[in-house]
Scaffold this motif. Structure first.
Motif, PDB file in Angstrom:
ATOM      1  N   PHE A  77      15.992 -23.345   0.086  1.00  0.00           N
ATOM      2  CA  PHE A  77      16.280 -24.738   0.416  1.00  0.00           C
ATOM      3  C   PHE A  77      15.315 -25.672  -0.287  1.00  0.00           C
ATOM      4  N   HIS A  78      15.798 -26.891  -0.458  1.00  0.00           N
ATOM      5  CA  HIS A  78      15.058 -27.968  -1.108  1.00  0.00           C
ATOM      6  C   HIS A  78      14.652 -28.976  -0.046  1.00  0.00           C
ATOM      7  N   ALA A  79      13.416 -29.446  -0.088  1.00  0.00           N
ATOM      8  CA  ALA A  79      12.925 -30.456   0.854  1.00  0.00           C
ATOM      9  C   ALA A  79      12.853 -31.808   0.165  1.00  0.00           C
ATOM     10  N   HIS A  80      13.326 -32.844   0.867  1.00  0.00           N
ATOM     11  CA  HIS A  80      13.243 -34.209   0.330  1.00  0.00           C
ATOM     12  C   HIS A  80      13.334 -35.227   1.471  1.00  0.00           C
ATOM     13  N   HIS A  81      12.966 -36.445   1.158  1.00  0.00           N
ATOM     14  CA  HIS A  81      13.126 -37.558   2.093  1.00  0.00           C
ATOM     15  C   HIS A  81      14.285 -38.406   1.606  1.00  0.00           C
ATOM     16  N   ASP A  82      15.126 -38.823   2.549  1.00  0.00           N
ATOM     17  CA  ASP A  82      16.184 -39.766   2.215  1.00  0.00           C
ATOM     18  C   ASP A  82      16.216 -40.835   3.299  1.00  0.00           C
ATOM     19  N   LYS A  83      17.240 -41.642   3.313  1.00  0.00           N
ATOM     20  CA  LYS A  83      17.311 -42.761   4.259  1.00  0.00           C
ATOM     21  C   LYS A  83      17.353 -42.311   5.712  1.00  0.00           C
ATOM     22  N   THR A  84      17.713 -41.065   5.950  1.00  0.00           N
ATOM     23  CA  THR A  84      17.807 -40.567   7.320  1.00  0.00           C
ATOM     24  C   THR A  84      16.591 -39.748   7.742  1.00  0.00           C
ATOM     25  N   GLY A  85      15.611 -39.615   6.880  1.00  0.00           N
ATOM     26  CA  GLY A  85      14.395 -38.888   7.246  1.00  0.00           C
ATOM     27  C   GLY A  85      14.121 -37.707   6.335  1.00  0.00           C
ATOM     28  N   ILE A 124      19.358 -30.468   8.330  1.00  0.00           N
ATOM     29  CA  ILE A 124      19.639 -29.461   7.301  1.00  0.00           C
ATOM     30  C   ILE A 124      21.045 -29.751   6.796  1.00  0.00           C
ATOM     31  N   SER A 125      21.203 -29.769   5.486  1.00  0.00           N
ATOM     32  CA  SER A 125      22.521 -29.946   4.882  1.00  0.00           C
ATOM     33  C   SER A 125      22.770 -28.810   3.908  1.00  0.00           C
ATOM     34  N   LEU A 126      24.020 -28.686   3.484  1.00  0.00           N
ATOM     35  CA  LEU A 126      24.379 -27.659   2.507  1.00  0.00           C
ATOM     36  C   LEU A 126      25.733 -27.987   1.901  1.00  0.00           C
ATOM     37  N   HIS A 127      26.063 -27.291   0.856  1.00  0.00           N
ATOM     38  CA  HIS A 127      27.385 -27.334   0.246  1.00  0.00           C
ATOM     39  C   HIS A 127      27.990 -25.953   0.447  1.00  0.00           C
ATOM     40  N   VAL A 128      29.275 -25.929   0.736  1.00  0.00           N
ATOM     41  CA  VAL A 128      29.964 -24.633   0.835  1.00  0.00           C
ATOM     42  C   VAL A 128      31.271 -24.752   0.051  1.00  0.00           C
ATOM     43  N   PHE A 129      31.587 -23.732  -0.712  1.00  0.00           N
ATOM     44  CA  PHE A 129      32.835 -23.721  -1.469  1.00  0.00           C
ATOM     45  C   PHE A 129      34.009 -23.595  -0.516  1.00  0.00           C
TER      46      PHE A 129
END
Length: 155
Positions: A77-85, A124-129
């Motif tokens: 997983f990748h960690a980052h900050h966005d508008k939601t935290g 936590i977010s993700l992409h799934v095919f």
């Protein structure tokens, strides 16, 4: 269930497995042609992980099942900050074929959620095919909700 930081030999195995797996999924999704898939997948992984296991904000784990004394998959997983935290985005999650359908995917996601909570992430977010119905089912069961949908009609 344990998430163990990858060592270089694990990363090398992960990379060769995941590039091929990602290429196959992109072809199955109709996004890439078979001729270009391996090259495009390799480029993608090289861009996302330019320093391998030492790439900043990337968390690469081997999934270990102590009762089996065995590595049963990988998680990145990748960690980052966005508008939601503070967000974690799962780039890759795989349970090896011999261990699928035995509840290890559920246990690995539960372990990840506990780990991410201790790191004070907000989501936590993700992409799934779309063709991966097993993964879709697992993620829904684990409380993930759909946020975007891309659709295609082939002519």
């Amino acid at each position: 269930m344990q998430l163990k930081k990858m060592i270089q030999s694990d990363f090398d195995d992960f990379l060769s497995f995941s590039i091929l797996d990602y290429a196959k999924d992109k072809v199955a999704a109709g996004t890439w042609s078979g001729d270009e898939a391996i090259a495009l997948a390799t480029t993608t992984f090289n861009e996302l992980l330019p320093k391998g296991i030492h790439t900043e904000n990337e968390f690469l784990f081997s999934i270990i099942e102590p009762s089996l004394s065995s590595k049963i998959g990988y998680l990145w997983f990748h960690a980052h900050h966005d508008k939601t935290g503070k967000s974690a985005f799962i780039y890759d999650f795989v349970i090896f074929e011999p261990f699928r359908g035995k509840g290890y995917g559920t246990k690995a996601i539960e372990t990840l959620i506990k780990e991410i909570k201790t790191m004070h992430f907000d989501k936590i977010s993700l992409h799934v095919f779309g063709h991966n119905e097993v993964a879709l089912s697992l993620y829904k069961k684990m409380g993930f909700v759909t946020t975007d949908i891309n659709m295609t009609r082939y002519l």
